[in-house]
Scaffold this active site. Structure first.
Site, PDB file in Angstrom:
ATOM      1  N   GLY A  39       0.785  -1.238   0.000  1.00 60.15           N
ATOM      2  CA  GLY A  39       0.000   0.000   0.000  1.00 60.15           C
ATOM      3  C   GLY A  39       0.817   1.288   0.000  1.00 60.15           C
ATOM      4  O   GLY A  39       0.578   2.179  -0.809  1.00 60.15           O
ATOM      5  N   SER A  75       3.135   5.435  14.660  1.00 56.91           N
ATOM      6  CA  SER A  75       3.396   6.025  15.969  1.00 56.91           C
ATOM      7  C   SER A  75       2.142   6.573  16.632  1.00 56.91           C
ATOM      8  O   SER A  75       2.231   7.371  17.552  1.00 56.91           O
ATOM      9  CB  SER A  75       4.435   7.139  15.839  1.00 56.91           C
ATOM     10  OG  SER A  75       5.617   6.645  15.280  1.00 56.91           O
TER      11      SER A  75
HETATM   12  P1  GDP Z   1       0.001   5.541  12.781  1.00 57.11           P
HETATM   13  O1  GDP Z   1       0.700   4.676  11.789  1.00 57.11           O
HETATM   14  O2  GDP Z   1       0.779   6.748  13.152  1.00 57.11           O
HETATM   15  O3  GDP Z   1      -1.378   5.834  12.348  1.00 57.11           O
HETATM   16  O4  GDP Z   1      -0.061   4.692  14.117  1.00 57.11           O
HETATM   17  P2  GDP Z   1      -1.201   3.728  14.700  1.00 57.11           P
HETATM   18  O5  GDP Z   1      -2.240   4.508  15.399  1.00 57.11           O
HETATM   19  O6  GDP Z   1      -1.645   2.789  13.668  1.00 57.11           O
HETATM   20  O7  GDP Z   1      -0.368   2.960  15.798  1.00 57.11           O
HETATM   21  C1  GDP Z   1       0.812   2.261  15.488  1.00 57.11           C
HETATM   22  C2  GDP Z   1       1.118   1.301  16.584  1.00 57.11           C
HETATM   23  O8  GDP Z   1       1.292   2.019  17.817  1.00 57.11           O
HETATM   24  C3  GDP Z   1       0.003   0.307  16.812  1.00 57.11           C
HETATM   25  O9  GDP Z   1       0.562  -0.945  17.076  1.00 57.11           O
HETATM   26  C4  GDP Z   1      -0.711   0.859  18.023  1.00 57.11           C
HETATM   27  O10 GDP Z   1      -1.348  -0.153  18.767  1.00 57.11           O
HETATM   28  C5  GDP Z   1       0.388   1.555  18.805  1.00 57.11           C
HETATM   29  N1  GDP Z   1      -0.111   2.724  19.576  1.00 57.11           N
HETATM   30  C6  GDP Z   1      -0.937   3.704  19.113  1.00 57.11           C
HETATM   31  N2  GDP Z   1      -1.242   4.594  20.096  1.00 57.11           N
HETATM   32  C7  GDP Z   1      -0.581   4.182  21.194  1.00 57.11           C
HETATM   33  C8  GDP Z   1      -0.490   4.693  22.548  1.00 57.11           C
HETATM   34  O11 GDP Z   1      -1.072   5.698  22.912  1.00 57.11           O
HETATM   35  N3  GDP Z   1       0.304   3.978  23.401  1.00 57.11           N
HETATM   36  C9  GDP Z   1       0.977   2.845  23.013  1.00 57.11           C
HETATM   37  N4  GDP Z   1       1.723   2.211  23.916  1.00 57.11           N
HETATM   38  N5  GDP Z   1       0.900   2.341  21.766  1.00 57.11           N
HETATM   39  C10 GDP Z   1       0.135   2.992  20.865  1.00 57.11           C
END
Ligand code: GDP
Ligand code: PGA
Ligand code: MN
Ligand code: MN
EC number: 4.1.1.32
Length: 607
Positions: free
Chosen positions: A210, A263
């Protein structure tokens, strides 16, 4: 030879510029068939993919796919921004001359879709009628049906989005290539992901993952978009966007912000669902990965999500961490899971952090398709799902999607936050009222890289505004553009840096994160509107313990709170030296940014 004219006539694709472009690339790639798609073709294409075994059923109206095992993340070192002006060369954009890259890509693509169908995907990366519509339209050509299905979920797709736009569309060509023979990650790597930004042309060869293949999303929605924004007065960022309504006061706050890939953007935007902190607040989802920002005629800063779907990280997504995400991928949603574990007998999917690991291994396969039960002891502990495995679902499936998410006017932005995976130093939240200091803070965002980029997991690096992998022009110009756009707003947003990922000596996260992240965001809005005053520190204003809503936080979190509300001055002083080196890479950085750096450094010296 395909009769392209006839196919385009039948599809009602009347835009002559698009027709010429399609005919040209059909010739180059040597595709056997050409097909124009729209969102209404989804069910038929899904069925074709199921019949061909490219998709596997994963429950009613849910689908499973695997990408080639060496093709599971964005390949940053193979990603290039090419233009006709060497002045566009930045530190992170892997700039190359357009004249060098275009023939190379044409060569790689010539005849490379022989025997395949070339799908024509007209798309819009904006709600229809957006003031930025002219920059949002594109036509992706791809020889990969799964890419079509993902694009239908992630973008607004159909000829009606481009017929009236003349030549204001991005030409986005995707050719999958012979994945087992591309030398991924070796010195003989044949992949190239090129955005020819000043020609609004994207040429991607050698992946079906993707992040490399959904050209509307990342190559256009971020790289091309940011280049267009630079030239035309708007900002394009890897930002989530959410709205918080305080039902007691009736006030609504919209916050956007950037964290590096994997993240926490998707989780932040989704998981603060309506009842995150009891009944007082209503939190709406606008976007989870991209925001385009502009100043309206009324002087206010506006933002919109150009996407129509969510491409979320599966790992650790479960009913407790993110019930909203779980609700948006239930049967009937049409969600597609990529590179998670799959049970070929029960058609269930699973990933690390989904819940109890299945104990009955019968039928379970890992993300590579290998039977878990047949694993040799030395492989027994390997994850079942790829750490960058994903789910794809449309915005309409997200239970807390904002009612006005398709409003072309966008929403007013009240706060801009930056964050990332930083295991020490960065407190839970520090607010910044000054624009130059806010932009400086974004430029010096330092965090651990994740599995969303090939081969970089855990590497600590600077990632300006979380845009490092998508940066399309020089960082100094980027900083100046930020100061100019935000500076033109008559009502300034407040900035903040947040960190959900500080760790204790034993490696545990000191903040429970996920749905609890609403607490520091509420404090930020209270600070903006003078309801709390916070504690001044050299690096921004942090909340006092009393100011944060702590109701219902568990004991461990309460015990750890003082640590994440403390500024470690020694560690920060060391960081300032690294920042200076980092910023020195960007020739011609605006003086306001250096002045902000010196103000923070001096304040730390005196602390
Ligand atoms: P994005 O790629 O920035 O959209 O990140 P995501 O929301 O998909 O999160 C990426 C990873 O970080 C996933 O495995 C989540 O479960 C984890 N994650 C997201 N938010 C948090 C948080 O507040 N605390 C912790 N420990 N992990 C988080
Ligand atoms: P992410 O989106 O930020 O949600 O990981 C995909 C990516 O940036 O590769
Ligand atoms: Mn992203
Ligand atoms: Mn995301």
């Amino acid at each position: 030879m395909v009769d392209v004219e006839r196919v385009l006539d039948e599809a009602g694709l009347t835009n002559t510029y698009v027709r010429e472009y399609v005919a040209h690339w059909a010739g180059v790639t040597g595709a056997e068939r050409v097909e124009v798609v729209s969102a209404s073709d989804d069910a038929r294409l899904v069925q074709e993919s199921l019949d061909a075994g490219e998709l596997l059923p994963a429950g009613e109206g849910l689908y499973y796919s695997r990408s080639y095992y060496k093709d599971t993340a964005r390949a940053e070192e193979r990603t290039i921004v090419a233009t006709n002006d060497e002045a566009d060369k930045g530190t992170y954009n892997n700039w190359r001359p357009a004249a060098e890259m275009k023939p190379l890509l044409v060569d790689l693509m010539t005849g490379a879709s022989a025997g395949k169908t070339m799908y024509v995907i007209p798309y819009l990366m904006a709600p229809k009628g957006s003031p930025l519509e002219n920059f949002a339209a594109g036509v992706e050509l791809t020889d990969n049906r799964n890419v079509v299905l993902q694009m239908i979920r992630m973008a607004r797709v159909g000829v009606e989005y481009i017929n009236h736009l003349g030549d204001s569309f991005v030409k986005a060509v995707h050719v999958t290539g012979d994945l087992p023979n591309l030398g991924q990650g070796t010195p003989d790597d044949k992949r190239y992901f090129v955005t020819v930004a000043d020609e609004r042309t994207i040429l991607h060869f050698g992946s079906s993952y993707g992040g490399n293949a959904l050209l509307g999303k990342i190559a256009h929605g971020l790289r091309q978009g940011s280049y267009d924004g630079w030239k035309n007065g708007f900002l394009v960022e890897q930002f989530m966007l959410l709205g918080i309504t305080d039902k007691e006061t009736g006030k609504k706050y919209n916050i956007c912000g950037g964290f590096p890939s994997a993240s926490g953007k998707t989780n932040l935007a989704m998981t603060l669902a309506p009842d995150a902190l009891g009944d007082r607040y209503y939190v709406e989802f606008y976007g989870d990965d991209i925001a385009w920002l502009w100043v309206g005629d009324d002087g206010k800063l506006y933002g919109m999500n150009p996407e129509n779907g969510v491409f979320g990280v599966a790992k650790d997504t479960n009913e407790k961490t993110n019930p909203t995400a779980i609700d948006s991928i239930v049967p009937g949603t049409g969600a597609i899971f990529t590179n998670v574990a799959y049970n070929e007998k029960t058609q269930q999917v699973w990933w690390e952090g989904r819940g109890e690991k299945p104990t009955d291994l019968d039928g379970w396969q890992d993300w590579k398709g290998e039977a878990i039960a047949d694993r040799s002891p030395e492989h027994a502990d390997e994850p079942w799902a790829h750490p960058n495995s994903r789910f794809t679902t449309t915005l309409a499936n997200v239970p807390n999607v904002a009612e006005d998410f398709e409003d072309p006017a966008g929403v007013e932005i009240h706060g801009i936050i930056f964050g990332g995976r930083t295991r020490d130093r960065e407190p839970l939240i520090r607010a910044i009222n000054d624009i130059a200091e806010g932009v400086y803070d974004g430029l010096t965002l330092g965090a651990e890289a994740t599995a969303a980029a090939d081969g970089l997991e855990g590497v600590l690096r600077y990632d300006p505004m979380s845009m490092r992998p998508f940066m399309s022009y020089p960082e100094a110009d980027y900083a100046a553009h930020w100061l100019k756009v935000i500076g033109a707003a008559t009502e300034k947003p407040i900035f903040a840096h947040v960190n959900w990922f500080q760790r204790g000596d034993d490696g545990r996260f000191l903040w429970p994160g996920y749905r609890e992240n609403l607490r520091p965001l509420l404090w930020l809005m209270q600070l903006k509107y003078g309801e709390v005053s916070g504690v001044e520190t050299p690096v921004g204003i942090i909340p006092s313990r009393e100011e944060l809503n702590l109701e219902g936080l568990d004991e461990q979190a309460l015990a750890d709170l003082d640590t994440i509300l403390t500024i470690d001055t020694a560690r920060w002083n060391q960081e300032m030296k690294f920042r200076e080196e980092h910023l020195n890479q960007f020739e011609g950085l605006p003086e306001e940014i250096w002045a902000a750096h010196r103000r923070v450094a001096d304040a730390l010296d005196q602390a």
